[in-house]
Motif scaffolding. Structure first.
Motif, PDB file in Angstrom:
ATOM      1  N   LYS A  46       0.821  -1.222   0.000  1.00  0.00           N
ATOM      2  CA  LYS A  46       0.000   0.000   0.000  1.00  0.00           C
ATOM      3  C   LYS A  46       0.849   1.263   0.000  1.00  0.00           C
ATOM      4  N   PHE A  47       1.789   1.280  -0.905  1.00  0.00           N
ATOM      5  CA  PHE A  47       2.662   2.444  -1.062  1.00  0.00           C
ATOM      6  C   PHE A  47       1.985   3.395  -2.045  1.00  0.00           C
ATOM      7  N   ALA A  48       1.678   4.589  -1.620  1.00  0.00           N
ATOM      8  CA  ALA A  48       1.009   5.525  -2.526  1.00  0.00           C
ATOM      9  C   ALA A  48       1.233   6.969  -2.088  1.00  0.00           C
ATOM     10  N   ILE A  49       1.362   7.802  -3.089  1.00  0.00           N
ATOM     11  CA  ILE A  49       1.444   9.252  -2.927  1.00  0.00           C
ATOM     12  C   ILE A  49       0.159   9.825  -3.538  1.00  0.00           C
ATOM     13  N   LEU A  50      -0.419  10.834  -2.900  1.00  0.00           N
ATOM     14  CA  LEU A  50      -1.644  11.437  -3.455  1.00  0.00           C
ATOM     15  C   LEU A  50      -1.421  11.816  -4.922  1.00  0.00           C
ATOM     16  N   GLU A  52      -2.190  14.206  -6.875  1.00  0.00           N
ATOM     17  CA  GLU A  52      -1.760  15.574  -7.203  1.00  0.00           C
ATOM     18  C   GLU A  52      -0.352  15.887  -6.707  1.00  0.00           C
ATOM     19  N   ALA A  53       0.213  15.000  -5.883  1.00  0.00           N
ATOM     20  CA  ALA A  53       1.560  15.254  -5.339  1.00  0.00           C
ATOM     21  C   ALA A  53       2.613  14.308  -5.920  1.00  0.00           C
ATOM     22  N   GLN A  54       2.203  13.490  -6.908  1.00  0.00           N
ATOM     23  CA  GLN A  54       3.166  12.549  -7.485  1.00  0.00           C
ATOM     24  C   GLN A  54       4.183  13.282  -8.360  1.00  0.00           C
ATOM     25  N   HIS A  55       5.309  12.597  -8.573  1.00  0.00           N
ATOM     26  CA  HIS A  55       6.389  13.106  -9.440  1.00  0.00           C
ATOM     27  C   HIS A  55       6.992  14.402  -8.912  1.00  0.00           C
ATOM     28  N   GLN A  56       7.033  14.529  -7.581  1.00  0.00           N
ATOM     29  CA  GLN A  56       7.696  15.694  -6.970  1.00  0.00           C
ATOM     30  C   GLN A  56       8.776  15.235  -5.985  1.00  0.00           C
ATOM     31  N   GLY A  57       9.093  13.949  -6.018  1.00  0.00           N
ATOM     32  CA  GLY A  57      10.168  13.455  -5.167  1.00  0.00           C
ATOM     33  C   GLY A  57       9.724  12.910  -3.818  1.00  0.00           C
ATOM     34  N   LEU A  58       8.429  12.938  -3.513  1.00  0.00           N
ATOM     35  CA  LEU A  58       7.974  12.475  -2.197  1.00  0.00           C
ATOM     36  C   LEU A  58       8.073  10.957  -2.070  1.00  0.00           C
ATOM     37  N   GLY A  59       7.714  10.238  -3.132  1.00  0.00           N
ATOM     38  CA  GLY A  59       7.812   8.780  -3.105  1.00  0.00           C
ATOM     39  C   GLY A  59       9.257   8.346  -2.889  1.00  0.00           C
ATOM     40  N   LYS A  60      10.176   9.040  -3.527  1.00  0.00           N
ATOM     41  CA  LYS A  60      11.599   8.727  -3.366  1.00  0.00           C
ATOM     42  C   LYS A  60      12.023   8.922  -1.913  1.00  0.00           C
ATOM     43  N   GLN A  61      11.611  10.028  -1.311  1.00  0.00           N
ATOM     44  CA  GLN A  61      11.974  10.280   0.099  1.00  0.00           C
ATOM     45  C   GLN A  61      11.418   9.193   1.012  1.00  0.00           C
ATOM     46  N   ASN A  81       5.167  -6.489  -4.004  1.00  0.00           N
ATOM     47  CA  ASN A  81       4.526  -6.821  -5.267  1.00  0.00           C
ATOM     48  C   ASN A  81       4.298  -5.498  -5.982  1.00  0.00           C
ATOM     49  N   ALA A  82       5.123  -5.220  -6.965  1.00  0.00           N
ATOM     50  CA  ALA A  82       5.095  -3.918  -7.633  1.00  0.00           C
ATOM     51  C   ALA A  82       4.139  -3.955  -8.817  1.00  0.00           C
ATOM     52  N   ARG A  83       3.424  -2.867  -9.002  1.00  0.00           N
ATOM     53  CA  ARG A  83       2.674  -2.743 -10.249  1.00  0.00           C
ATOM     54  C   ARG A  83       3.698  -2.693 -11.375  1.00  0.00           C
ATOM     55  N   VAL A  84       3.407  -3.453 -12.430  1.00  0.00           N
ATOM     56  CA  VAL A  84       4.368  -3.513 -13.532  1.00  0.00           C
ATOM     57  C   VAL A  84       4.652  -2.112 -14.083  1.00  0.00           C
ATOM     58  N   ASN A  85       3.628  -1.244 -14.075  1.00  0.00           N
ATOM     59  CA  ASN A  85       3.873   0.100 -14.616  1.00  0.00           C
ATOM     60  C   ASN A  85       4.635   1.013 -13.640  1.00  0.00           C
ATOM     61  N   SER A  86       4.990   0.494 -12.456  1.00  0.00           N
ATOM     62  CA  SER A  86       5.800   1.282 -11.514  1.00  0.00           C
ATOM     63  C   SER A  86       7.164   0.643 -11.270  1.00  0.00           C
ATOM     64  N   LYS A  87       7.475  -0.453 -11.983  1.00  0.00           N
ATOM     65  CA  LYS A  87       8.676  -1.207 -11.567  1.00  0.00           C
ATOM     66  C   LYS A  87       9.959  -0.407 -11.754  1.00  0.00           C
ATOM     67  N   GLU A  88      10.010   0.492 -12.745  1.00  0.00           N
ATOM     68  CA  GLU A  88      11.234   1.289 -12.927  1.00  0.00           C
ATOM     69  C   GLU A  88      11.468   2.220 -11.737  1.00  0.00           C
ATOM     70  N   PHE A  89      10.377   2.595 -11.060  1.00  0.00           N
ATOM     71  CA  PHE A  89      10.548   3.390  -9.832  1.00  0.00           C
ATOM     72  C   PHE A  89      11.403   2.599  -8.844  1.00  0.00           C
ATOM     73  N   TYR A  90      11.115   1.306  -8.686  1.00  0.00           N
ATOM     74  CA  TYR A  90      11.818   0.486  -7.692  1.00  0.00           C
ATOM     75  C   TYR A  90      13.243   0.131  -8.122  1.00  0.00           C
ATOM     76  N   THR A  91      13.462  -0.062  -9.411  1.00  0.00           N
ATOM     77  CA  THR A  91      14.823  -0.410  -9.841  1.00  0.00           C
ATOM     78  C   THR A  91      15.793   0.726  -9.528  1.00  0.00           C
ATOM     79  N   LYS A  92      15.288   1.953  -9.437  1.00  0.00           N
ATOM     80  CA  LYS A  92      16.157   3.093  -9.078  1.00  0.00           C
ATOM     81  C   LYS A  92      16.772   2.929  -7.690  1.00  0.00           C
ATOM     82  N   PHE A  93      16.124   2.114  -6.831  1.00  0.00           N
ATOM     83  CA  PHE A  93      16.630   1.922  -5.468  1.00  0.00           C
ATOM     84  C   PHE A  93      17.396   0.606  -5.333  1.00  0.00           C
TER      85      PHE A  93
HETATM   86  C1  LIG Z   1       4.724   5.006  -7.627  1.00  0.00           C
HETATM   87  C2  LIG Z   1       4.661   6.212  -6.679  1.00  0.00           C
HETATM   88  C3  LIG Z   1       4.611   5.744  -5.228  1.00  0.00           C
HETATM   89  C4  LIG Z   1       5.952   7.057  -6.900  1.00  0.00           C
HETATM   90  O1  LIG Z   1       5.922   8.203  -6.056  1.00  0.00           O
HETATM   91  P1  LIG Z   1       6.272   9.664  -6.625  1.00  0.00           P
HETATM   92  O2  LIG Z   1       6.309  10.622  -5.494  1.00  0.00           O
HETATM   93  O3  LIG Z   1       5.359   9.964  -7.750  1.00  0.00           O
HETATM   94  O4  LIG Z   1       7.757   9.415  -7.210  1.00  0.00           O
HETATM   95  P2  LIG Z   1       8.992  10.429  -7.179  1.00  0.00           P
HETATM   96  O5  LIG Z   1       8.549  11.779  -7.658  1.00  0.00           O
HETATM   97  O6  LIG Z   1       9.670  10.383  -5.857  1.00  0.00           O
HETATM   98  O7  LIG Z   1       9.924   9.781  -8.303  1.00  0.00           O
HETATM   99  C5  LIG Z   1      11.234   9.301  -8.034  1.00  0.00           C
HETATM  100  C6  LIG Z   1      11.795   8.807  -9.357  1.00  0.00           C
HETATM  101  O8  LIG Z   1      11.018   7.702  -9.857  1.00  0.00           O
HETATM  102  C7  LIG Z   1      10.447   8.015 -11.125  1.00  0.00           C
HETATM  103  N1  LIG Z   1       9.093   7.479 -11.155  1.00  0.00           N
HETATM  104  C8  LIG Z   1       8.041   7.873 -10.429  1.00  0.00           C
HETATM  105  N2  LIG Z   1       6.955   7.120 -10.685  1.00  0.00           N
HETATM  106  C9  LIG Z   1       7.349   6.218 -11.623  1.00  0.00           C
HETATM  107  C10 LIG Z   1       6.697   5.166 -12.295  1.00  0.00           C
HETATM  108  N3  LIG Z   1       5.407   4.877 -12.092  1.00  0.00           N
HETATM  109  N4  LIG Z   1       7.414   4.442 -13.179  1.00  0.00           N
HETATM  110  C11 LIG Z   1       8.723   4.718 -13.396  1.00  0.00           C
HETATM  111  N5  LIG Z   1       9.406   5.708 -12.787  1.00  0.00           N
HETATM  112  C12 LIG Z   1       8.723   6.441 -11.908  1.00  0.00           C
HETATM  113  C13 LIG Z   1      10.472   9.522 -11.228  1.00  0.00           C
HETATM  114  O9  LIG Z   1      10.538   9.946 -12.566  1.00  0.00           O
HETATM  115  C14 LIG Z   1      11.746   9.863 -10.465  1.00  0.00           C
HETATM  116  O10 LIG Z   1      12.877   9.658 -11.302  1.00  0.00           O
HETATM  117  P3  LIG Z   1      14.221  10.567 -11.162  1.00  0.00           P
HETATM  118  O11 LIG Z   1      14.680  10.426  -9.723  1.00  0.00           O
HETATM  119  O12 LIG Z   1      15.151   9.958 -12.153  1.00  0.00           O
HETATM  120  O13 LIG Z   1      13.778  11.956 -11.472  1.00  0.00           O
HETATM  121  C15 LIG Z   1       3.457   7.139  -6.995  1.00  0.00           C
HETATM  122  O14 LIG Z   1       3.523   7.572  -8.319  1.00  0.00           O
HETATM  123  C16 LIG Z   1       2.090   6.514  -6.725  1.00  0.00           C
HETATM  124  O15 LIG Z   1       1.564   6.610  -5.616  1.00  0.00           O
HETATM  125  N6  LIG Z   1       1.490   5.892  -7.769  1.00  0.00           N
HETATM  126  C17 LIG Z   1       0.144   5.305  -7.637  1.00  0.00           C
HETATM  127  C18 LIG Z   1       0.100   4.123  -6.703  1.00  0.00           C
HETATM  128  C19 LIG Z   1       1.154   3.112  -7.040  1.00  0.00           C
HETATM  129  O16 LIG Z   1       1.386   2.799  -8.194  1.00  0.00           O
HETATM  130  N7  LIG Z   1       1.816   2.629  -5.979  1.00  0.00           N
HETATM  131  C20 LIG Z   1       2.841   1.645  -6.119  1.00  0.00           C
HETATM  132  C21 LIG Z   1       2.210   0.304  -6.082  1.00  0.00           C
HETATM  133  S1  LIG Z   1       3.455  -0.906  -6.451  1.00  0.00           S
END
Ligand SMILES: CC(C)(COP(=O)(O)OP(=O)(O)OC[C@H]1O[C@@H](n2cnc3c(N)ncnc32)[C@H](O)[C@@H]1OP(=O)(O)O)[C@@H](O)C(=O)NCCC(=O)NCCS
Length: 117
Positions: A46-50, A52-61, A81-93
């Motif tokens: 249950k990882f989620a950012i509101l 309207e606040a996504q893509h501002q670095g909060l999820g990364k923090q 269990n990552a959503r496939v459309n979010s997996k690149e977010f996780y590979t960054k870590f």
């Molecule tokens: C996925 C989620 C948690 C990311 O949080 P966020 O605050 O939007 O992400 P950030 O702004 O901190 O992004 C950090 C980096 O990840 C990247 N990124 C963010 N969301 C991404 C995604 N869905 N896919 C790929 N890359 C992503 C950003 O571009 C950024 O890259 P950079 O550091 O090279 O600039 C958020 O978008 C979200 O709540 N999504 C809906 C719910 C969801 O999908 N939850 C995850 C379930 S597995």
């Protein structure tokens, strides 16, 4: 998480066993994640950012905070269990993709894991 679904969908049976983290922006709870620990292995859910606040670095923090927390607690692994459309977010870590996949609530998921130093 699922903005168009009933709130109860995000409740888990074992929520009381979890550690729940939040991130605030302008004094408002803006992101959440729940961590469940078993035998020094953590799963976050249950990882989620509101929206309207996504893509501002909060999820990364928030992700970095949880990973640091797991290291301090001496966990060996963190997974989700990552959503496939979010997996690149996780590979960054440093999370790596496994071959365990499934579909639920209209989303494709893949298990991703991170070894903790
Ligand atoms: C996925 C989620 C948690 C990311 O949080 P966020 O605050 O939007 O992400 P950030 O702004 O901190 O992004 C950090 C980096 O990840 C990247 N990124 C963010 N969301 C991404 C995604 N869905 N896919 C790929 N890359 C992503 C950003 O571009 C950024 O890259 P950079 O550091 O090279 O600039 C958020 O978008 C979200 O709540 N999504 C809906 C719910 C969801 O999908 N939850 C995850 C379930 S597995």
């Amino acid at each position: 998480m699922y903005p168009d679904q009933p709130f109860d969908l995000v409740k888990l049976e074992n929520d009381f066993d979890g550690i729940h983290f939040g991130i605030y922006a302008n004094h408002e709870l803006t992101g959440v994640v729940s961590l469940f620990i078993n035998d020094r292995i953590g799963q976050f859910r249950k990882f989620a950012i509101l929206p309207e606040a996504q893509h501002q670095g909060l999820g990364k923090q928030l992700m970095e905070y949880v990973i640091d927390f797991c290291a301090v607690q001496k966990l060996t692994k963190l997974w989700c269990n990552a959503r496939v459309n979010s997996k690149e977010f996780y590979t960054k870590f440093g999370f790596y993709e496994t071959d365990q996949t499934y579909t639920a609530a209209g989303f494709d998921f893949v298990r991703m894991e991170l070894l903790i130093d």
